[in-house]
Design an enzyme around this catalytic site. Structure first.
Site, PDB file in Angstrom:
ATOM      1  N   HIS A   1       0.831  -1.204   0.000  1.00 48.73           N
ATOM      2  CA  HIS A   1       0.000   0.000   0.000  1.00 48.73           C
ATOM      3  C   HIS A   1       0.867   1.256   0.000  1.00 48.73           C
ATOM      4  CE1 HIS A   1      -4.023  -1.758   0.867  1.00 48.73           C
ATOM      5  NE2 HIS A   1      -3.294  -2.732   1.383  1.00 48.73           N
TER       6      HIS A   1
ATOM      7  N   GLU B   1       2.962  -0.471   4.211  1.00 52.34           N
ATOM      8  CA  GLU B   1       2.451   0.854   3.837  1.00 52.34           C
ATOM      9  C   GLU B   1       3.627   1.816   3.740  1.00 52.34           C
ATOM     10  OE1 GLU B   1      -1.008   3.114   3.045  1.00 52.34           O
ATOM     11  OE2 GLU B   1      -1.347   1.457   4.438  1.00 52.34           O
TER      12      GLU B   1
END
Length: 304
Positions: free
Chosen positions: A105, A167
């Protein structure tokens, strides 16, 4: 750790993971792969359109209730896709699930590289985080814990026996920045290197890892009548993810020029500050509590 999955494009406008998956698929075609890895594009329709999702957020579709719900051709695409992914990589909570699932992500927030997971006692994920922290000198690496039971865990990474979202930010959605792509690429490679060493019987000494456990989300100030936001993140807070926020510190700057301060009773660590995708979710930032977790030495049993 015989089955590992690397997924990109769960959100179709988070481009680092999308391009990394495409590159890894090319390498697989060339036969270059350090460990057996399932590499896939999670939400191909959203990727094609370069949007976060088509009908509903795929990364909120992996609770046990959602995965067991009946679907038809009229169901939201992402609900159907979540069950396809669960069949391929899970089923969630079963002995057949992949050993490790890494879901890639991007965030517009200034987070560096975060491993986001639902367990603060997953020694595999914590050791991988420790390895990345040791090897990635130019990128801050943090372990973020969402304290949610497995049945209620809603993200794709919860399908694996072990799993996390990797992330990396800051990066605008719909854009790829070379420094962010490179950090993600390095993080994935180091993760796979660690797994190779673990599978070969290498002993990884214990130690400690700082864990940021999410406490609560903070919404933007809003007009009580229209529900429109009335302030932006304060410039003293913007881009200061994982910097301690004390009671009384500036949090928002209203559009009329008033400074609105943090009214909490304890100092906490903000993250996902002003994440673009969270405007629709009513989240201006999340707040976490930090503590040090001791982890044991680990070694795989190569005699099996």
């Amino acid at each position: 750790m015989s089955r590992v999955a690397v997924c990109g494009g769960t959100h179709g406008n988070e481009l680092s993971g999308i391009y990394l998956v495409r590159e890894r698929l090319k390498r697989r075609e060339d036969g270059i792969e350090p460990v057996s890895v399932v590499t896939l594009m999670s939400n191909p329709r959203a990727v094609q359109l370069c949007v976060r999702y088509v009908e509903t957020d795929l990364n909120r579709c992996f609770t046990r209730a959602a995965l067991s719900a009946p679907v038809s051709e009229h169901s939201p695409y992402e609900m159907i896709r979540s069950q396809e992914l669960n069949a391929l990589l899970g089923p969630k909570g079963s002995a057949q699930a992949v050993d490790l699932l890494c879901d890639l992500h991007n965030t517009t927030a200034n987070t560096g590289l975060c491993l986001i997971t639902h367990s603060d006692r997953d020694w595999i994920c914590l050791h991988i985080c420790k390895h990345l922290q040791r090897e990635m000198a130019s990128t801050p690496v943090r372990y973020v814990h969402f304290d949610i039971p497995l049945d209620e865990a809603y993200s794709l990474d919860s399908v694996g026996k072990h799993g996390f979202a990797m992330e990396v930010g800051p990066q605008p959605h719909g854009v790829v920045r070379s420094v962010i792509f490179s950090a993600m690429q390095e993080g994935v490679q180091l993760m796979l290197d660690w797994i190779c060493q673990f599978n070969s019987g290498t002993l990884f000494e214990g130690g400690s890892v700082d864990v940021f456990t999410m406490v609560k989300n903070i919404d933007y100030p809003r007009d009580p009548r229209t529900h429109m936001i009335t302030a932006a993140v304060h410039p003293d807070l913007q881009d200061r993810d994982f910097c301690l926020l004390h009671p009384g510190d500036p949090m928002f700057l209203s559009f009329s020029g008033e400074t609105l301060r943090y009214k909490g009773k304890e100092a906490l660590y903000p993250f996902f500050i002003n994440e673009a995708a969270y405007y629709e979710k009513g989240v201006a930032l999340s707040l976490a509590r930090k503590r040090r977790v001791e982890i044991p030495s680990v070694r795989s049993d190569t005699r099996r």
